[in-house]
Structure formats: structure tokens, C-alpha cells
Design a protein around this motif. Structure first.
Motif, PDB file in Angstrom:
ATOM      1  N   HIS A   1     -22.846 115.807 -82.177  1.00 46.50           N
ATOM      2  CA  HIS A   1     -22.608 114.475 -81.770  1.00 46.50           C
ATOM      3  C   HIS A   1     -21.167 114.407 -81.272  1.00 46.50           C
ATOM      4  O   HIS A   1     -20.851 113.654 -80.052  1.00 46.50           O
ATOM      5  N   TYR A   2     -20.106 115.233 -81.504  1.00 44.15           N
ATOM      6  CA  TYR A   2     -18.762 115.298 -80.901  1.00 44.15           C
ATOM      7  C   TYR A   2     -18.735 116.186 -79.971  1.00 44.15           C
ATOM      8  O   TYR A   2     -17.678 116.167 -79.124  1.00 44.15           O
ATOM      9  N   MET A   3     -19.471 117.266 -79.769  1.00 43.08           N
ATOM     10  CA  MET A   3     -19.223 118.576 -79.072  1.00 43.08           C
ATOM     11  C   MET A   3     -19.364 118.025 -77.391  1.00 43.08           C
ATOM     12  O   MET A   3     -18.779 118.728 -76.815  1.00 43.08           O
ATOM     13  N   PRO A   4     -20.221 117.217 -76.959  1.00 42.85           N
ATOM     14  CA  PRO A   4     -20.257 116.803 -75.783  1.00 42.85           C
ATOM     15  C   PRO A   4     -18.904 115.955 -75.167  1.00 42.85           C
ATOM     16  O   PRO A   4     -18.942 115.737 -73.963  1.00 42.85           O
ATOM     17  N   THR A   5     -18.250 115.475 -76.089  1.00 44.46           N
ATOM     18  CA  THR A   5     -17.186 114.695 -75.654  1.00 44.46           C
ATOM     19  C   THR A   5     -16.042 115.512 -74.641  1.00 44.46           C
ATOM     20  O   THR A   5     -16.190 116.640 -74.953  1.00 44.46           O
ATOM     21  N   LYS A   6     -15.285 114.875 -73.908  1.00 43.11           N
ATOM     22  CA  LYS A   6     -14.268 115.615 -73.312  1.00 43.11           C
ATOM     23  C   LYS A   6     -13.211 116.206 -74.036  1.00 43.11           C
ATOM     24  O   LYS A   6     -12.909 117.165 -73.535  1.00 43.11           O
ATOM     25  N   GLU A   7     -12.957 116.044 -75.096  1.00 44.21           N
ATOM     26  CA  GLU A   7     -11.962 116.505 -76.084  1.00 44.21           C
ATOM     27  C   GLU A   7     -12.345 117.905 -76.305  1.00 44.21           C
ATOM     28  O   GLU A   7     -11.622 118.882 -76.781  1.00 44.21           O
ATOM     29  N   TYR A   8     -13.735 118.167 -76.284  1.00 46.35           N
ATOM     30  CA  TYR A   8     -14.128 119.435 -76.797  1.00 46.35           C
ATOM     31  C   TYR A   8     -15.032 120.182 -75.785  1.00 46.35           C
ATOM     32  O   TYR A   8     -14.129 120.548 -74.844  1.00 46.35           O
ATOM     33  N   ALA A   9     -16.324 120.319 -75.702  1.00 53.91           N
ATOM     34  CA  ALA A   9     -17.004 120.927 -74.430  1.00 53.91           C
ATOM     35  C   ALA A   9     -17.126 119.923 -73.396  1.00 53.91           C
ATOM     36  O   ALA A   9     -17.061 120.570 -72.246  1.00 53.91           O
ATOM     37  N   GLY A  10     -17.351 118.971 -73.464  1.00 56.01           N
ATOM     38  CA  GLY A  10     -17.129 118.254 -72.291  1.00 56.01           C
ATOM     39  C   GLY A  10     -18.659 118.139 -71.494  1.00 56.01           C
ATOM     40  O   GLY A  10     -18.620 117.699 -70.431  1.00 56.01           O
ATOM     41  N   ASN A  11     -19.574 118.523 -72.158  1.00 59.43           N
ATOM     42  CA  ASN A  11     -21.082 118.656 -71.514  1.00 59.43           C
ATOM     43  C   ASN A  11     -22.199 118.631 -72.701  1.00 59.43           C
ATOM     44  O   ASN A  11     -21.858 118.812 -73.823  1.00 59.43           O
TER      45      ASN A  11
END
Length: 263
Positions: free
Chosen positions: A182-192
Motif C-alpha cells: 500500500h505505501y511502497m508506490p508513494t513518493k516517499e518510498y519507491a514512487g512507482n
């Protein structure tokens, strides 16, 4: 001449019953019952006192020994160059934790091993979460059973961290996996949105490579890749970091594939 007084005979039908003597007290019906109950109570009390008196003069009967009064547990050691996380905290691991640690990938030849083995939940939370106390509480709520970890570096450029997290059942493991996805695609993490892990069904795994490298003045650019796969009640989390800003997706996918084979 005196007349003889005559007393007329009373008729039988007019005879009245003599009045009862009310001067004598009536007998109480419950008195006998109270006396019997009192005697019984005194008898029980006398028997109890006699039993205590007899037992008082007898030698105490020793109780049978409890099983495993002195459990064989290793003593913690003071920190030194020869100690490890496990020897310092000797009693914070369970024997079953070793079974999970045996499923970790072996450190490749030529790589520098930083750690490989069972890891306590609080130590994992301290190094894994930004909010260590909140992360620890979440793991306990999710009924984490055991954790094993392996860290190594290659050529001072590639850094690998593999974590195996075993939960009480697959539902908690799936919740942990979905939380990461859920949180990995966010900009703070992987961003994709990431990609599927080759050979792993989509619902059981995913991998990401950071869209942008982390750059700071005076430091090499850092780029990380991450793979998260699940098998049963075990979640595999692999972090692959390169300090030159380059991450080979095939290497990350191969690590995930080989780790799944060990499970």
C-alpha cells in the motif's frame, strides 16, 4: 323446720368440659431441633480441633519436586568483541527461532556478513520502523511469532538485507504484505507501482526500484530496490541498496526467487 336444699341433677347434655389450666407454659416445638443441631456443630468443631492437634505433632510430609525447577538456560554475557546480539540477550530467543533462521539464504562467498540469524522483535522494530514503539506494537497486534534476518555487503557498493517474518497464521502475514504494497508506490518510498516478481503469483509478491536516487552533497547517490513475497505465514522482505545509484532488477528478482525456494 328446715327445708333440705336439693341440688337438681344436671343433665348430661348440659355438662360442660372443665376449663383448661392456662397456668402451665406451652412446650416449644423447635427446641429439640435446635439442641440436635447445636450438638452436631459442637461435634464437628471438636473433631476439627482434634485433627489439628494430631497433625501438629506429626512431621511435615515433603511435597514432590516440581518439574524443571532449574531450567538450563544460557547466561547473558557482557558485551565485548566476541559477543553477538544473541549472546548478550541469551534468554530473549526461543529454540523454534533457529528453525526460521535456517531458511535464510546463505551469505554469498566474498561478501562481508554483518549478521545472520534469529532477531528479537524489538530489535527488528528499532531498525525497521521510523516509529519503533508504534511498529513494535503493530507487530505484537499482528501476532508475530519469530523473525530472522541476514545482512551482507558486496564490494562496498551493494548492500543486502533479508528479513523473514513468521506470523501466527497466513491472515496476519497477508495483512503485513498488503500494508507494504500500500505505501511502497508513494513518493516517499519507491514512487512507482512496481512489478511482479518473476515466478511468483501477483497476489503473493511484488518488487519496486526507486524512481529517483537519493542524492546529498558530499555523498554517493543511493538507490534502493525492494521485493516483498509471501509463502503461507511467512513474509520475505528484501532490501537491495546500491551506493552508486544503480540497481539491477534481475539481481533483486533472483534474490527473491532463491529465498522463496528455501522456504
Amino acid at each position: 323446720m328446715e327445708h333440705e336444699q336439693t341440688i337438681p341433677e344436671q343433665r348430661k347434655g348440659d355438662e360442660s368440659a372443665p376449663e383448661s389450666d392456662t397456668s402451665a407454659p406451652r412446650r416449644r416445638k423447635g427446641r429439640t431441633t435446635l439442641l440436635i443441631a447445636g450438638a452436631a456443630a459442637l461435634g464437628v468443631l471438636a473433631g476439627t480441633i482434634t485433627g489439628y492437634a494430631v497433625q501438629y505433632h506429626r512431621e511435615p510430609t515433603p511435597l514432590p519436586p516440581l518439574a524443571q525447577q532449574k531450567m538450563a538456560t544460557p547466561k547473558p554475557q557482557a558485551m565485548s568483541d566476541a559477543t553477538t546480539r544473541r549472546s548478550i540477550n541469551a534468554n530473549r530467543w526461543h529454540k523454534a527461532d533457529e528453525e526460521l533462521a535456517k531458511k535464510l539464504l546463505d551469505v554469498p562467498g566474498g561478501a562481508k556478513s554483518d549478521f545472520s540469524g534469529a532477531l528479537s522483535v524489538d530489535m527488528f522494530a528499532a531498525g525497521y520502523y521510523k516509529d519503533a514503539s508504534g511498529g513494535l506494537g503493530g507487530l505484537i497486534t499482528d501476532r508475530i511469532r519469530s523473525i530472522a534476518s541476514a545482512d551482507w555487503s558486496e564490494s562496498d557498493r551493494n548492500f543486502v538485507e533479508i528479513n523473514l517474518l513468521q506470523f501466527s497464521d497466513r491472515n496476519e502475514a497477508e495483512d503485513f504484505q498488503l500494508g507494504i504494497e500500500h505505501y511502497m508506490p508513494t513518493k516517499e518510498y519507491a514512487g512507482n507501482a512496481g512489478k511482479e516478481v518473476p515466478g511468483v503469483p501477483e497476489e503473493f509478491g511484488h518488487m519496486w526500484v526507486d524512481s529517483d536516487a537519493s542524492e546529498k552533497p558530499g555523498y554517493h547517490p543511493l538507490r534502493a530496490g525492494r521485493a516483498v513475497v509471501r509463502r503461507g505465514d511467512i513474509v520475505v522482505s528484501i532490501q537491495y541498496t546500491n551506493n552508486r545509484g544503480e540497481v539491477d532488477e534481475s539481481v533483486l528478482a533472483d534474490l527473491a526467487k532463491r529465498q522463496m525456494e528455501r522456504l
